[in-house]
Design an enzyme around this catalytic site. Sequence first.
Site, short mmCIF file in Angstrom:
data_model
loop_
_atom_site.label_atom_id
_atom_site.label_comp_id
_atom_site.label_asym_id
_atom_site.label_seq_id
_atom_site.Cartn_x
_atom_site.Cartn_y
_atom_site.Cartn_z
N ASP A 30 -35.79 35.53 -55.28
CA ASP A 30 -35.63 36.73 -54.46
C ASP A 30 -36.82 37.67 -54.72
OD1 ASP A 30 -34.46 38.60 -52.75
OD2 ASP A 30 -33.13 39.43 -54.29
N GLU A 56 -41.79 38.68 -52.12
CA GLU A 56 -42.81 39.00 -51.09
C GLU A 56 -44.15 39.36 -51.75
OE1 GLU A 56 -39.72 40.29 -51.24
OE2 GLU A 56 -38.94 38.86 -49.78
N ASP A 73 -31.68 40.03 -45.88
CA ASP A 73 -30.61 41.02 -45.76
C ASP A 73 -30.26 41.34 -44.32
OD1 ASP A 73 -30.74 40.99 -48.47
OD2 ASP A 73 -31.87 42.86 -48.64
O1 MIG Z 1 -33.09 44.86 -53.69
O2 MIG Z 1 -30.39 40.86 -55.94
O3 MIG Z 1 -31.98 39.79 -50.28
O4 MIG Z 1 -29.61 38.71 -51.25
O5 MIG Z 1 -28.24 40.20 -53.20
C1 MIG Z 1 -32.10 43.93 -53.35
C2 MIG Z 1 -29.80 41.77 -55.07
C3 MIG Z 1 -32.33 42.65 -54.08
C4 MIG Z 1 -32.06 41.30 -52.10
C5 MIG Z 1 -31.55 40.00 -51.60
C6 MIG Z 1 -30.07 39.97 -51.69
C7 MIG Z 1 -29.64 40.19 -53.12
C8 MIG Z 1 -30.20 41.52 -53.63
N1 MIG Z 1 -31.66 41.53 -53.49
#
Ligand code: MIG
Length: 788
Positions: A396, A399, A473
């Site tokens: 996650d 980017e 998201d």
């Molecule tokens: O700033 O880890 O897209 O699936 O639950 C949010 C928490 C960070 C973004 C992800 C989401 C995840 C969440 N993350």
Amino acid sequence: MSEGNAWRPLRHLTLDRELSQAARLTCDAALVEISALAEDLLRLRVTRKKSFAPRRSWAVMKKIWPAVPVAIHATNKQVTVQTAAGRFTLRLADGAWQVEDAQRLTLFSAAGEKTGFADEQGSTCLKLVDNEKLFGLGETSGPFDKRGLVREFWNADALGHASCIHASLRNLYVSIPFAISYRDGRMAGLFWDNPGRQVWDLGQRELDQWQLRAETGDLDLYFFLGPQLADVTGRFSELTGRMPLPPRWALGYQQSRYSYPTRERVEEIARLFRRKQIPCDALHLDIHHMDDYRVFTFGKAFPRPKEMLARLARRGFKAVAIVDPGVKDDRKFAVLKRGKALDAFVKAPKGRKDFVGRVWAGKSRFPDFTNAEVRAWWAKEQARFQKLGVAGFWNDMNEPATFDPPKTLPGKCVHRSDHGRVSHAEIHNAYGLQMARASRKGALEAAPERRPFIISRAGYAGIQRYAAVWTGDNSSTWEHLAESVPMLLNLSLSGVPFCGADIGGFLDSATGELLARWTQLAAFTPFFRNHSNIESRDQEPWAFGPGVENICRYYITMRYQLLPYLYGLFAEANRTGVPIMRPLGWHYQNDPVAMAASDQFLLGADLLVAPILRPGAVARSVYLPRGTWFNFWTGEAFDGFQHVVAEGGMDVLPLFVRGGALLPMVPPREFIDAQPDELVNLHVWPGERSLLRWYEDDGASESYRRGDWHERDITLARGRRKTEVRWSEARGTRPTAVKTWRIVLREVRREPRVRINGRRVPAHFTEEMRLAMLEVRNVEGAIVMEVR
Ligand code: MIG
């Protein structure tokens, strides 16, 4: 921008060199190379540097192509590079160029003085013709056809990205600067390999102009001549690499939540799935499993993680742990210490100190995944963590996202990449790709014979080599449910077959009806995971009472019954890049209505899914392409090439089966590998002809790469008086697990007469259900079944 002072277009070109597969030219502004990699794959490179940097690509896997016949014609007006499938022509005076196919149909063309550089920024501008449509473009919000929009390629954490919320949103987490142009029933593709920021105006400002601009780097355009979608996506995925097979369990249902905060809650969720007999293969552990957001740790709320993971495994659950790239800047944190010792982190502008940015862990440093040594280190860290019993990794925030502007690494940060020192701006979109690469490497290091399961939020062209992609998201809205279809279709066309959206929606709270509809739809998408935000109400299949729970159970179970069909599609995607989830136009390209359909889709060639996308709706219109289609539930037959109305009460997903389909289904189970598939129900739907490529392997190890698989073609052909189903001889070195084919002849009106390899066998006919059943013992040799 192309009108500014600094605009230096290609013009007054001179031919420099003719190589066997390429022509090189020069002018004041730039160097140009035109080459043919394959008959249907041409390439144009333009650099403003003194020579073509030997900079290698982050996207391109296949660098050496077998030579094909190429003819280079040069006159004092133009240079043409020609293959059997088409040609590229560049006019020397003003740099106008065009790509044509073998019939001289123009696929792409740029007018004079439209291709060049304004300082750092390369650009070109293509002419769009009437009725041209543009597909692909990786992960994007908005409609299926991207013509008339502006899209940007700059990986970003786009919280809540439905186009009803952000109509003008241009970029998401994954950037794949690849478009498929559809003109007059034929397809052609264009890929600009450049992981810096790109902006494409796809006919918004000027209706007939497609303007492409990159902030840094060379022009490096690949042209895929088509003409079929399969040719374009097939070549693109050959160029950028194909999806390795995931472990079979990854096709199962997966449950997630931001976050299941404690070990007790995770174990309770696992128990509930089994008690309620809702099949489930994986539980995802979001950021609260960590010790104060330190990557690769379990915190106090997850005592004795090894024991917890082993207990889950015994019940058939895999744990997928989230991994964020940011390493907490805590002097005592072992991962940070080892990273510092290796000097593994991206450098701040000027290149001396590590860049430090704020994410969940507070101040954090960011591994420089563009560097092979850093990837090897990260792989080791992950492997150590994996050995506790973690089955998959969820990359996650890669980017990479940060909390403070510019919400990512500043463009001037410095990477010491495999290909030399580069600024972050030059490789931004490749960061997530390289993190996923490190993650896959780590998984293989911990368990060399086990197939990795990695999902990634960010990516660039080629991400399918390392990870599945989920679309980040989204929101618990009907609009977002609807938008997930074109989004996943375009991702699929962009080389990423293993993709899915958060079921139920991530942000905000679902309603029971929305969750039911979403689960129905997503049961037919490649990646099948329910996930929701920390502020959302519970969203597990049972969270809205027994009615919704029953619907979810039904469709999740059905997904498991379709396992051999689905797994066969994964195997095909692995070999040829063909998407698992396909737009109707994949199989009916000459039908513009099919090509435009974006509220329905095909799973493989034989299942047409027409999800209900509005609240309260109990029916919808469905477009059926040419041929005969059967309503999966009622068996009613329809002629294609028309719209029909399908009933879709809360518990019904409108679903159609192609006439002639051979649809294998297996008995339900709690989790994918709970039982071997010794019995397969082969549903035979009446029709003219079809092919099912039956595929098996061990579903878990890498041995399929060494020929340890079993495959055969099962074909159906209708003759004048009988229908014949043939199993070819088995191929591959692996014995089949199937002992019995239970043949289910659908929509039969009278008791059929069946012969297997010439011998009469009785079929059990049930008139009210219009079906006949018989069992066939499986053998590896050919089997012929005749039905009269
Ligand atoms: O700033 O880890 O897209 O699936 O639950 C949010 C928490 C960070 C973004 C992800 C989401 C995840 C969440 N993350």
